[in-house]
Scaffold this motif. Sequence first.
Motif, PDB file in Angstrom:
ATOM      1  N   UNK A 128       0.835  -1.207   0.000  1.00 19.48           N
ATOM      2  CA  UNK A 128       0.000   0.000   0.000  1.00 19.48           C
ATOM      3  C   UNK A 128       0.868   1.255   0.000  1.00 19.48           C
ATOM      4  N   UNK A 129       0.259   2.351  -0.419  1.00 18.01           N
ATOM      5  CA  UNK A 129       0.926   3.636  -0.389  1.00 18.01           C
ATOM      6  C   UNK A 129       1.093   4.049   1.079  1.00 18.01           C
ATOM      7  N   UNK A 174     -11.920  -5.022  -0.980  1.00 15.10           N
ATOM      8  CA  UNK A 174     -10.592  -5.546  -0.700  1.00 15.10           C
ATOM      9  C   UNK A 174      -9.595  -4.398  -0.747  1.00 15.10           C
ATOM     10  N   UNK A 175      -8.832  -4.245   0.344  1.00 15.22           N
ATOM     11  CA  UNK A 175      -7.934  -3.093   0.462  1.00 15.22           C
ATOM     12  C   UNK A 175      -6.930  -3.075  -0.679  1.00 15.22           C
ATOM     13  N   UNK A 178      -8.572  -2.253  -4.154  1.00 15.12           N
ATOM     14  CA  UNK A 178      -9.063  -0.895  -4.359  1.00 15.12           C
ATOM     15  C   UNK A 178      -7.908   0.094  -4.431  1.00 15.12           C
ATOM     16  N   UNK A 179      -6.766  -0.217  -3.822  1.00 10.99           N
ATOM     17  CA  UNK A 179      -5.654   0.717  -4.010  1.00 10.99           C
ATOM     18  C   UNK A 179      -4.925   0.404  -5.316  1.00 10.99           C
TER      19      UNK A 179
END
Lengths: 393, 299
Positions: A128-129, A174-175, A178-179
């Motif tokens: 993730x960012x 879903x994390x 979606x990122x």
Amino acid sequence: MKRIVIALALVLCAAQPTLADKVAAPIPIGIAVAQTSNVALFGQEQVNGAKLAEERLNAAGGVNGTKIALVFQDTAGDEAGAVNAFQNLLNRDKVVAIIGPTLSQQAFAANPIADRAKTPVVGPSNTAKGIPEIGEFVGRISAPMTQVAPNSLKQAMKIKPDLKRVAVLYAQNDAFSSSETTTFQDAIKELGLETVTVQKFQTTDTDFTTQVTAVLGANADLVVISGLAADSGNLVKQLRQLGYKGLIVGGNGLNSPNMFPVCGALCNDVLVAQAYSPGAVDKNPVNKDFAAAFEAAYKKGPAQFSAQAYAAVQVVVEALAKIEKETGKKIADFELADLRAALNKSLRTGTYLTPMGEISMAPSGEVQQKDFYVSKIVMNPDGKTGSFVLVSE
Amino acid sequence: MSGFFENYGFLIVTIVQQALLGLSIYFPLMAGQLSLASIGFYSLGGYVAAIMGTHPALAPLREALGFWMFPLEWLGALVLSVILGIAVGYPALRLRGIYLALATVAFVQVVNVAVLNMPIAGGAVGIFGIPQAFESRLDYIWFFGPLFFFALFLVWRIGNMGRGLAFFAVREDELAAGAMGVATTGNKVTAFVLGCALAGVTGAMSAPFLNTWNARQGTFDASVTCLAYVLIGGSRSIWGPLCGAALLVSLPELLRPLKDSRMILNGVVLVAACVYLPQGIMGGLAALRARLSGRGGAA
């Protein structure tokens, strides 16, 4: 009531600084990944990779002759579990560095704790960012999606240069997906393509008629999917069944053999960008050895999670060896706190030749990976098994 | 000793935090209403605190208030929870028993899908880098501890006043209570909103405690876990939620040396607790005390 007040008072009068600790031998390195819960699917792959690394690196002499010992603490799938695992590794197991946790959300909860304890964290699978920005002791060797994802789009444009209209689909709950989809959408814009429709679905969905109809109606010639294996498999299947003929690019969730039984022969030719490919052995002898050893140990090919966990252990061990070389002092002679600080610096210098190719860590803690891979799915005639075949390095 | 608290500080505070969630289910249970909505309010409260703590538009306010930003976040969560609690409570509490439980489960799902769709809530990754009130996790006991005692006091006080008697009357027999002139709807909604407010404020305190907040905090699984605190601890004692939370939260950690098999033993203990302590731990203790003093017999 009174008893509880006394107990609480006892609790609150704690917190004195601990005495200086020496580094234990063999050198303890913490592994905090999800060995239980529904995230264990990934966590077990990481355990396999890390265990293989411990075995092989120790056989090769460890840190200039001093052996390493991995300390496993289960994080389960939630944030609290990750924090508890980190606390145990930091305070009880007194590790020199922590490799983990499995999910980015867990990293956001647990990494600040290691950062405050001035202990280096190496994220083996956090994409993730915002992960390296958590603190100066937080780094990762898993390339963020912004670096990996665009490669598969470029490959699709190479296959079909007149490509123009792109449909984007993603699992909204879903994390990771979606990122990832925002990365894809930015990359689509940058490459001069046009996004004709964006469709959402849930990882629990099985019927994708609405989304597929929208894609067909928009007359797209490329479909980009970010989801998990089961839902994406169904989505690919229904896209093909309802008559979609164009190219399909999958995100990292489709980078899994778990998809094969779901879409069967219809999985063919789905393009996936990978941070690791077991097939990329020609230019990378480290990967050749790793893939062969993994195959021998677990009777299956290594997944990306395993390779990244292996690489994380390797990076920590090589960084420790570098400290000995540069200071001329044995690791065992260091105070624990000094070693953790030195290791954090050492991790961020030099390059490492890992199964994923050449990587290094920027001063910020962000990984810099030289090569990415694009593979396409090729199913076997039985329609149930298949493989990812490397199309570009 | 200090090593112990360094290691288990987070766990100790988590027990109190989860006990608060248990208590938030205990409030509607006082009036006989089985509601699983608490976790939805917990999730919303957390988002209120996370957004107020990180949104760039509020930076000047945060700078001006400093530490007082945290109480303001609790207040925000409290207000939102009360308003939403009343709005949800009035229609939902027309349902009884299992139907109310189902409706509140639906509410939790609605909240979950809603926050996933709000860009301000950060999607599935959630919100991270939430400003910290304390360096050490253990210090967060200064947030949760006083709230816990306040909630306990409230439960105890309500139990001893007319309002509490009305709650209990509704719990024992809603029809009879109504016939005797007890305002059943008003009392049910009050008990429900008290629970919502407590869950909301607990959520607002939890966001900085966990460093991050995301939609995974408010899932159906989490609501069932909260209900388990009350059932395992004892649903008729105010200490029940604390006992249940202490057992359920600490057990996996105490069993940590067992590595992979810890979850199996965890399950065994829970099943044993359900089978042998149908009234929960507090109920079991009360029965034991009665038997030891020779009054209760084997009943």
